[in-house]
Design an enzyme around this catalytic site. Structure first.
Site, PDB file in Angstrom:
ATOM      1  N   PHE A 167      51.408  45.332  54.922  1.00  0.00           N
ATOM      2  CA  PHE A 167      52.621  44.520  54.741  1.00  0.00           C
ATOM      3  C   PHE A 167      53.832  45.253  55.304  1.00  0.00           C
ATOM      4  O   PHE A 167      53.992  46.468  55.088  1.00  0.00           O
ATOM      5  CB  PHE A 167      52.876  44.224  53.254  1.00  0.00           C
ATOM      6  CG  PHE A 167      51.869  43.303  52.634  1.00  0.00           C
ATOM      7  CD1 PHE A 167      52.005  41.932  52.752  1.00  0.00           C
ATOM      8  CD2 PHE A 167      50.777  43.810  51.928  1.00  0.00           C
ATOM      9  CE1 PHE A 167      51.078  41.082  52.180  1.00  0.00           C
ATOM     10  CE2 PHE A 167      49.854  42.966  51.353  1.00  0.00           C
ATOM     11  CZ  PHE A 167      49.991  41.597  51.486  1.00  0.00           C
ATOM     12  N   ASP A 227      49.607  36.196  57.097  1.00  0.00           N
ATOM     13  CA  ASP A 227      50.648  35.510  56.324  1.00  0.00           C
ATOM     14  C   ASP A 227      52.016  36.076  56.706  1.00  0.00           C
ATOM     15  O   ASP A 227      52.130  37.242  57.109  1.00  0.00           O
ATOM     16  CB  ASP A 227      50.411  35.683  54.822  1.00  0.00           C
ATOM     17  CG  ASP A 227      51.276  34.735  53.992  1.00  0.00           C
ATOM     18  OD1 ASP A 227      51.758  33.739  54.561  1.00  0.00           O
ATOM     19  OD2 ASP A 227      51.467  34.999  52.797  1.00  0.00           O
TER      20      ASP A 227
END
Length: 699
Positions: free
Chosen positions: A260, A198
């Site tokens: 992330f 993502d």
């Protein structure tokens, strides 16, 4: 810890650390603690690729299965910040919010419907947190060093909390993310092998949300707290703080550890207020912006992370608008209030006072805080009139300008920010005009009313009394307030006479000057501002003139009439009685002149058209007496001798002049009608006889 020592068990003094060191960490003899606190372990060995070392305290009362990753479990408020005095890697930290519990299932999180951003999913198997102990039993804390591996290192085993690597921290951090804050950020999400699952960058839009209210996965909620604007972090989120044992179908497998890379772009809170910082302010500020004022200002607009989105400077013009009438966003409406012309401010506007959830076009994203650097150029109110500031007024002001007067003045014209747009000084020439007759802008027509000669005055003219919305040329912008610094040189009215002030008059003054009199006088001539023009004292002798013969300007001729010898006067001569609109050598056009005159002497003159007059009746046989050698003709020498004898005997007088010989020569020339050098009896005629003949001819 707040600077206090952690609560240790019985005997856990500073000396106790040496004896207990190897007992606590038998398998980590090379630990930082032992290197630092054990006397026998003084040598330090380098550890390659060590990316994270952190202190952790584990309660002895907690289950042993929780000791694989330490955390501070002393009784303290949830979310309280902990000092880490022994921290080796300042950019990296582990945040521990709760201990794990035996037999608990991994806590799935997420949100369903995709990954933009990593939101919480409905938990398949909800579980409760272990209750925190209300008090710590004596000796319940022990020290433990946890070393977590990062990608590329040996697998440290399952993680219990988020691993945070603060790999870029801005030098200035005015605010950190806290629970309940609204934030905007970009991120890339990958697995351990680097495969991307993502990215907000790929969607071309930042992520906006609220921290700490359960709208994000738990790991992201924790990892974002404490961030500054423009800070960058690497986050490692274990499965039970991410999407758990369920994962996200087709995107994230069960029990996946998530990586992330996050950059924080904006932070705000619904309780935020406008932040105004004054960067510079003029020393003089007679007025500040109020609601309904019309303002002109320059600005640079950026997002909170410094990304520029707009600038008036790039448009080469100010932004012009009303304040407090809904033409601006609310934050700017409020931020401009109270500003002075020339003031610079930084205004930080939260989204709910800016463009809110919708943003603006492609340049301002939704929920964006805006930063404006503002320079206020000028402002006014449509109800404003002309503002006057009297800078210098002469002590003696006997007359003030009124409508219909013709005025000469110097000026500097500037905008409110000090920009010069025009100056009469640069042209070395006054501006000359009538006032109150529409020859100049209405504001100046009003602003020059009542000025004194020599006065210095500042005239502030709002645009509706100047050049309005269109401006003038490339020097005066539309809707600009104009400031004129004026120095009045002189003014007059076309109906003005000569002003005569007698400074000194001798006693017993019975004889005064009349038209056709010959006078000698001294004078000083200057402009009304004191500029010296001419003076007879610069020459060897006084000025001489026959009054009424158009040899001097009319105003001076009038000013010399009815004077006694020795009298002194000051004369103010308007230009229509002086050198007029064109001026003269050294005299500006339309200048009012000031003369200081002193009459030295005077001689009685003769009527206009006469060069010589008899005091009584002329001789009956004038030609025979004038013909001294009786040869029937009168040459120039005989004529001159006869006239001089008549003057000497008091029988007549010549026209006053500094050169009597020239006057006599002119008389002879007039009588020698055929210009043969002699006068015959037919040629000799008196002036009165000639005038009588002309009358008969006309009849």
């Amino acid at each position: 810890m707040g600077g206090a020592q952690p609560a240790l068990g019985p005997g856990a003094s500073g000396a106790g650390w040496d004896s207990s060191c190897t007992n606590l960490l038998p398998n980590i003899s090379d630990s930082f603690l032992c290197r630092r606190n054990c006397p026998k372990k003084k040598k330090r060995r380098k550890r390659e690729n060590e990316s994270l070392v952190t202190w952790s305290f584990v309660a002895a009362t907690f289950p042993s299965r929780c000791s694989r990753l330490g955390g501070i479990v002393a009784a303290m408020p949830v979310g309280a910040r902990l000092a880490r005095p022994w921290r080796q890697a300042p950019r990296t930290r582990v945040q521990k919010f709760q201990p794990c519990g035996a037999g608990q299932a991994s806590r799935p999180a997420g949100g369903g419907g995709g990954l933009a951003p990593p939101l919480r999913l409905p938990p398949a198997e909800p579980f409760r947190r272990q209750p925190r102990p209300s008090a710590m039993a004596p000796g319940s804390l022990v020290l433990l060093l946890s070393i977590l591996g990062t990608p590329g290192l040996a697998d440290p085993g399952p993680l219990e909390d988020v691993v945070i690597d603060r790999y870029y921290i801005p030098k200035i951090c005015l605010r950190e993310v806290q629970m309940g804050d609204f934030i905007r950020y970009h991120y890339n999400g990958t697995f351990k092998d680097g495969k991307k699952f993502d990215s907000s960058y790929d969607r071309g839009a930042t992520v906006a949300g609220v921290v700490g209210v359960g709208r994000l996965i738990t790991g992201m909620d924790r990892g974002l707290q404490g961030m500054c604007v423009n800070e960058r972090r690497h986050l490692i989120v274990p499965p039970h703080l991410g999407y758990g044992s369920i994962g996200v179908a087709g995107l994230i497998p069960p029990d996946a550890t998530l990586y992330f890379d996050v950059v924080m772009l904006d932070i705000w809170n619904k309780n935020d207020k406008l932040q105004i910082t004054t960067l510079s302010k003029p020393e003089r500020c007679n007025r500040t912006v109020e609601n309904s004022d019309f303002v002109r200002y320059h600005y640079n607009g950026t997002l909170l992370d410094g990304t520029p989105f707009d600038s008036s400077y790039s448009k080469n013009g100010t932004y012009d608008t009303y304040v407090g009438t809904g033409w601006l966003i609310k934050g700017m409406d409020q931020g401009l209030l109270g500003m002075c012309a020339g003031e610079k401010r930084s205004i930080i506007i939260p989204p709910f006072l800016a463009y809110g959830e919708k943003g603006y076009g492609t340049v301002i994203p939704p929920q964006a805080s805006l930063v404006f650097s503002v320079l206020l150029v000028d402002f006014h109110n449509p109800k404003d009139g002309v503002f006057l500031e009297h800078l210098e007024v002469p002590e003696s002001c006997t007359r003030r300008a009124v409508t219909g007067d013709f005025i000469r003045y110097h000026y500097n014209g500037t905008l409110m920010d000090g920009t010069l747009f025009d100056s009469s000084y640069s042209r070395n020439h006054t501006y000359n005009t009538y006032i109150g007759k529409g020859y100049i802008i209405p504001g100046m027509d009003q602003g020059l009313q009542g000025v004194c000669v020599g006065e210095r005055r500042r005239v502030v003219v709002p645009p509706h009394l100047a050049y309005g919305e269109n401006g003038a040329g490339d020097k005066i912008p539309g809707s600009a307030v104009l400031i004129f610094d004026v120095h009045v040189i002189d003014f007059h009215n076309p109906e003005d006479p000569v002003e005569i002030e007698t400074v000194y008059r001798p006693e017993g003054c019975n004889v005064t000057t009349r038209d056709r009199d010959f006078v000698r006088y001294h004078y000083n001539c200057s402009l009304l501002d004191g500029t010296k023009l001419f003076s007879s004292h610069d020459y060897e002798k006084p000025q001489e003139v026959t009054l009424g013969t158009n040899k001097v300007i009319e105003g001076l001729n009038r000013g010399l009439l009815n004077m006694c010898a020795g009298e002194r006067r000051v004369l103010i001569i308007p230009p229509h009685l002086g050198h007029g609109e064109s001026g003269a050598r050294g005299v500006p056009g339309s200048a009012v002149l000031r003369f200081e005159v002193e009459l030295i002497s005077m001689e009685e003159g003769v009527p206009e058209g006469y060069l010589f007059i008899w005091h009584g009746e002329p001789p009956a046989n004038l030609y025979e007496q004038m013909d001294l050698n009786k040869d029937g003709e009168i040459p120039a020498d005989e004529f001159s001798t006869f006239i001089k004898s008549q003057v000497a005997e008091g029988k007549g007088r010549l026209m006053p002049s500094s050169d009597p010989e020239k006057v006599i020569a002119d008389m002879f020339k007039n009588q020698d009608r055929n210009q043969d050098g002699k006068i015959t009896s037919e040629e000799l005629k008196l002036k009165s006889d000639e005038d009588q003949e002309k009358i008969h001819e006309e009849l």
